[in-house]
Design a protein around this motif. Structure first.
Motif, short mmCIF file in Angstrom:
data_model
loop_
_atom_site.label_atom_id
_atom_site.label_comp_id
_atom_site.label_asym_id
_atom_site.label_seq_id
_atom_site.Cartn_x
_atom_site.Cartn_y
_atom_site.Cartn_z
N ILE A 78 52.67 -42.85 -38.69
CA ILE A 78 52.90 -41.57 -37.89
C ILE A 78 53.05 -41.28 -35.96
O ILE A 78 53.95 -41.28 -35.52
CB ILE A 78 53.41 -40.43 -38.56
N LEU A 79 51.91 -41.22 -36.07
CA LEU A 79 51.21 -41.10 -34.46
C LEU A 79 51.27 -42.21 -33.89
O LEU A 79 51.65 -41.68 -32.48
CB LEU A 79 49.96 -41.34 -35.08
N ARG A 80 51.48 -43.63 -34.14
CA ARG A 80 52.12 -44.71 -33.79
C ARG A 80 52.97 -45.10 -33.15
O ARG A 80 53.46 -45.05 -32.34
CB ARG A 80 51.75 -45.94 -34.61
N LYS A 81 54.22 -44.29 -33.90
CA LYS A 81 55.53 -44.11 -34.11
C LYS A 81 55.92 -43.16 -32.97
O LYS A 81 56.44 -43.53 -32.34
CB LYS A 81 56.39 -43.56 -35.65
N ILE A 82 55.00 -42.09 -33.62
CA ILE A 82 55.27 -40.99 -31.95
C ILE A 82 55.24 -41.47 -30.59
O ILE A 82 55.40 -41.38 -29.30
CB ILE A 82 54.50 -38.96 -32.14
N TYR B 45 55.00 -44.50 -29.84
CA TYR B 45 55.69 -45.41 -28.98
C TYR B 45 57.18 -44.84 -28.65
O TYR B 45 57.71 -45.33 -27.61
CB TYR B 45 56.01 -46.60 -29.84
N GLU B 46 57.67 -43.77 -29.19
CA GLU B 46 58.76 -43.47 -29.05
C GLU B 46 58.57 -42.51 -27.62
O GLU B 46 59.42 -42.42 -26.90
CB GLU B 46 59.64 -42.51 -30.27
N LYS B 47 57.62 -42.20 -27.43
CA LYS B 47 57.47 -41.63 -25.66
C LYS B 47 56.91 -42.93 -25.01
O LYS B 47 57.14 -42.20 -23.85
CB LYS B 47 56.05 -40.68 -25.79
N SER B 48 56.81 -43.38 -25.87
CA SER B 48 56.10 -45.08 -24.23
C SER B 48 57.46 -45.12 -23.43
O SER B 48 58.92 -45.08 -23.98
CB SER B 48 55.47 -45.86 -24.78
N CYS C 153 55.76 -30.10 -35.25
CA CYS C 153 54.85 -29.52 -34.16
C CYS C 153 55.59 -30.17 -32.94
O CYS C 153 55.91 -31.17 -32.59
CB CYS C 153 53.82 -30.25 -34.80
N LYS C 154 55.65 -29.62 -31.91
CA LYS C 154 55.59 -29.88 -30.17
C LYS C 154 54.55 -30.47 -29.50
O LYS C 154 53.80 -31.30 -28.92
CB LYS C 154 56.26 -29.47 -29.71
N LYS C 155 53.14 -29.80 -30.16
CA LYS C 155 51.94 -30.54 -29.94
C LYS C 155 50.67 -30.77 -30.95
O LYS C 155 50.90 -30.19 -31.34
CB LYS C 155 51.07 -29.92 -28.42
N LEU C 156 50.08 -31.59 -30.51
CA LEU C 156 48.76 -32.09 -32.13
C LEU C 156 47.29 -32.04 -31.27
O LEU C 156 47.13 -32.70 -30.26
CB LEU C 156 49.27 -33.32 -32.74
N ILE C 157 47.32 -31.44 -32.30
CA ILE C 157 44.97 -31.34 -32.31
C ILE C 157 44.55 -32.83 -33.46
O ILE C 157 44.61 -32.04 -34.42
CB ILE C 157 44.52 -30.02 -32.13
N LEU C 158 43.79 -33.67 -32.83
CA LEU C 158 43.15 -34.43 -34.28
C LEU C 158 41.80 -33.77 -33.31
O LEU C 158 40.90 -34.43 -32.76
CB LEU C 158 43.17 -35.74 -33.79
#
Length: 73
Positions: free
Chosen positions: A64-68, A70-73, A38-43
């Motif tokens: 996994i959301l935390r990991k994503i 921190y990788e993007k920050s 996925c390129k984008k996520l909806i919660l």
């Protein structure tokens, strides 16, 4: 592809129907391993924040959301 996170709360069907209606490829994510495509996520929103967080933690999505994040920050 947009992933719609399903932790058993919220109206996932309506979110996916809306995305289909406007022609946006999407899929329902039932486990965190599916996020990779996925390129984008909806919660989708839920009525109870505490219940939502507990379900994210129990399902493994929170890690996994935390990991994503921190990788993007």
């Amino acid at each position: 592809m947009i992933g719609v996170i399903d932790v058993g709360l919220g109206n996932i069907g309506s979110v996916c129907s809306m995305l289909n209606h406007i022609g946006v490829p999407n899929k329902i994510l039932n486990n965190s391993d599916q996020i990779i495509d996925c390129k984008k996520l909806i919660l989708p929103g839920v009525g109870s924040f505490d219940t939502g967080i507990r379900r994210l933690n129990d399902s493994g999505f929170s890690n996994i959301l935390r990991k994503i994040h921190y990788e993007k920050s």
